[in-house]
Motif scaffolding. Sequence first.
Motif, short mmCIF file in Angstrom:
data_model
loop_
_atom_site.label_atom_id
_atom_site.label_comp_id
_atom_site.label_asym_id
_atom_site.label_seq_id
_atom_site.Cartn_x
_atom_site.Cartn_y
_atom_site.Cartn_z
N TRP A 14 0.86 -1.18 0.00
CA TRP A 14 0.00 0.00 0.00
C TRP A 14 0.89 1.23 0.00
O TRP A 14 1.30 1.73 1.04
CB TRP A 14 -0.90 -0.02 1.23
CG TRP A 14 -2.18 0.73 1.01
CD1 TRP A 14 -2.60 1.32 -0.13
CD2 TRP A 14 -3.22 0.94 1.98
NE1 TRP A 14 -3.82 1.90 0.04
CE2 TRP A 14 -4.23 1.69 1.32
CE3 TRP A 14 -3.39 0.59 3.30
CZ2 TRP A 14 -5.40 2.07 1.96
CZ3 TRP A 14 -4.55 0.99 3.93
CH2 TRP A 14 -5.55 1.70 3.28
N THR A 15 1.20 1.71 -1.17
CA THR A 15 2.10 2.84 -1.31
C THR A 15 1.33 4.16 -1.17
O THR A 15 0.09 4.19 -1.20
CB THR A 15 2.79 2.80 -2.67
OG1 THR A 15 1.80 2.91 -3.71
CG2 THR A 15 3.55 1.49 -2.85
N ARG A 16 2.08 5.23 -1.02
CA ARG A 16 1.45 6.55 -0.94
C ARG A 16 0.71 6.88 -2.22
O ARG A 16 -0.33 7.54 -2.20
CB ARG A 16 2.52 7.60 -0.66
CG ARG A 16 3.19 7.47 0.71
CD ARG A 16 4.21 8.57 0.91
NE ARG A 16 4.84 8.46 2.23
CZ ARG A 16 5.79 9.27 2.67
NH1 ARG A 16 6.22 10.27 1.87
NH2 ARG A 16 6.31 9.10 3.86
N ARG A 17 1.24 6.43 -3.33
CA ARG A 17 0.58 6.69 -4.60
C ARG A 17 -0.79 6.00 -4.66
O ARG A 17 -1.76 6.58 -5.15
CB ARG A 17 1.47 6.21 -5.74
CG ARG A 17 0.92 6.46 -7.12
CD ARG A 17 1.90 6.01 -8.18
NE ARG A 17 1.38 6.24 -9.51
CZ ARG A 17 2.02 5.93 -10.64
NH1 ARG A 17 3.25 5.37 -10.56
NH2 ARG A 17 1.50 6.16 -11.81
N MET A 18 -0.85 4.76 -4.14
CA MET A 18 -2.12 4.05 -4.13
C MET A 18 -3.12 4.74 -3.20
O MET A 18 -4.31 4.86 -3.54
CB MET A 18 -1.89 2.60 -3.71
CG MET A 18 -1.06 1.80 -4.69
SD MET A 18 -0.67 0.15 -4.09
CE MET A 18 -2.30 -0.54 -3.90
N ALA A 20 -3.18 7.91 -2.35
CA ALA A 20 -3.59 9.15 -3.00
C ALA A 20 -4.60 8.87 -4.11
O ALA A 20 -5.59 9.59 -4.27
CB ALA A 20 -2.37 9.88 -3.55
N GLY A 21 -4.36 7.80 -4.89
CA GLY A 21 -5.30 7.45 -5.94
C GLY A 21 -6.67 7.08 -5.39
O GLY A 21 -7.70 7.48 -5.94
N ASP A 22 -6.68 6.31 -4.28
CA ASP A 22 -7.96 5.95 -3.67
C ASP A 22 -8.70 7.17 -3.16
O ASP A 22 -9.93 7.28 -3.29
CB ASP A 22 -7.72 4.96 -2.53
CG ASP A 22 -7.41 3.56 -3.04
OD1 ASP A 22 -7.59 3.33 -4.25
OD2 ASP A 22 -6.97 2.71 -2.24
#
Length: 551
Positions: A14-18, A20-22
């Motif tokens: 669970w990355t920061r990009r994921m 942020a996308g959620d």
Amino acid sequence: MRAGWDWLRGPEPWTRRMVAGDLVLAAVIVLLGLGVEELDNGSVQRMLGSAVAVVVLTLLRRRLPVATLIVGAAVSPFLPGAFLIMILLGWSAGRRIVGVGRALAAFTVAFLAEVVLSVVQAWSEMRPLLVIVFSTLMFLAMTVMPGLASRYWSQRRTLLQALQERNGQLMRERAMVAGQARLWERQRIAQDMHDSLGHQLALISVHTGALEVDPELTDRQREAVGVLRQASVAAMHELREVVGILRDGVEAPVPVEEAQPAARGVVGIAGIVEAARSAGTDVRMTTSGRPRPLVAACDHAAYRIVQEALTNAYKHASGAPIAVELRYEDDSLVVEIANGPAAGPGAGEVVSGGQGLTGLRERARLVGGMVHAGATEDGGFRVAGVLPYGAEPAGVADIADDFGQQALGPLGAPPMDWAAVDRELAVRGRSRTGGVAMGCGIAFAAVVLLVIVLGAGMAFLAGSVNKAMISQDDYDAVHVGESEEAVRGRLPEGDSFMTAGLDRKGPERPEGTQCLALLSTDESGLTTDTVFRFCFKDGKLVDKQAYEAKQ
């Protein structure tokens, strides 16, 4: 806190990009839901509840796909602003729920929860059968279809990854088998060379050693025999090195007590030229330019070029003078060996493998150089090689192995040939046809369901319009004092979501009356609707009003 965060992330990274996308995706769904709530005259509390539900379900869908699917289906009838989240939850559940039976059970429970709670929520406003049909179509279009599409896409990606891993494993196994086969063949060649050439060279060395001490030989003859014996000993050393390389891939160690072989490289060229002079051959050697060091492969190639050219001169132009020249140019070393025409007839049959010059060209090519050989104008022969100073062996990574594959990478594993996976999938025509058919079937079913849903929605809307709207003429034709039965018989039922709450938005209703509010078929304002209200008491029409109500 840390344990809770790890549990929330689950097995997936669970990355920061994921995250942020959620959050962005949740924000878009929340904004759309707020528009739906505004159209449905939702309260601030319900709007806030819809936004919180969307954010929470979006963040938890990766960790709890089954629970979020069921909860989303259960709350969507009561929170119209959150019903769009079912598309995302269906997609996530179809991809992440393991097992067909478990996925079927989860979607079935979610379907029942949505349908039953929709009937409960709209029991007093609409007919239950219409609610069941509409909820079923919406669940199929907005939840089941995304789930099937996601499951198909996920399974296809899993299959492709499995084929890629299998292809890599097969390539590694094939490289191992090819390497083992090459090793066995090299060992066989090494054994044959050791058994045949080693025996013959040993005999030559023994006989020349015995002949060298024969008292009947002259000094000149004894010197020539000594050259032959040294040549046979050097050949034995080189044979031992070649056999060691063929057998183990490394040079075989030379015992300390044995005579050391001549240096092989540019520094060893003077030695083979001096040996040729000792054997009675007219050989001249010149060097020009500033000597510069060469990498090992180029250094060895220069030695082999001179050695092979001198051998050819001995064989085919016996007695002819030979000139060896080393020229250190700015970017390369030029090795040139030229001999004149033969001084007389040959000494008889010449043993030759016919591959010497071909081998020199290949050796020079592998180090980034070149070799040229050909006759000269005076009837002699010339061999010239151009070798770079600092070039590493070329073609190591580009030379194909016995199976047409590239050489091994730095870690011993072959590069992954992703194109081979696509070719393998293309060869599996039946499987690919089935996959395409399945994808087309899912897309077709989704389109059909969407058309059905749109058709049902339009039919429902048309029925609601007929139940909720009258013209100005119809309104004017109704008069206060008429019986309730007669008035209701000429007016629509008004049982529609379009008229919900309109009777309370106008002037105060007469006490003790029951009112029927209908919309005008004439054009309304952008933010207001024209409402016709009829109020009944004791079986008669006691009041009728026309007013503007905010949408």
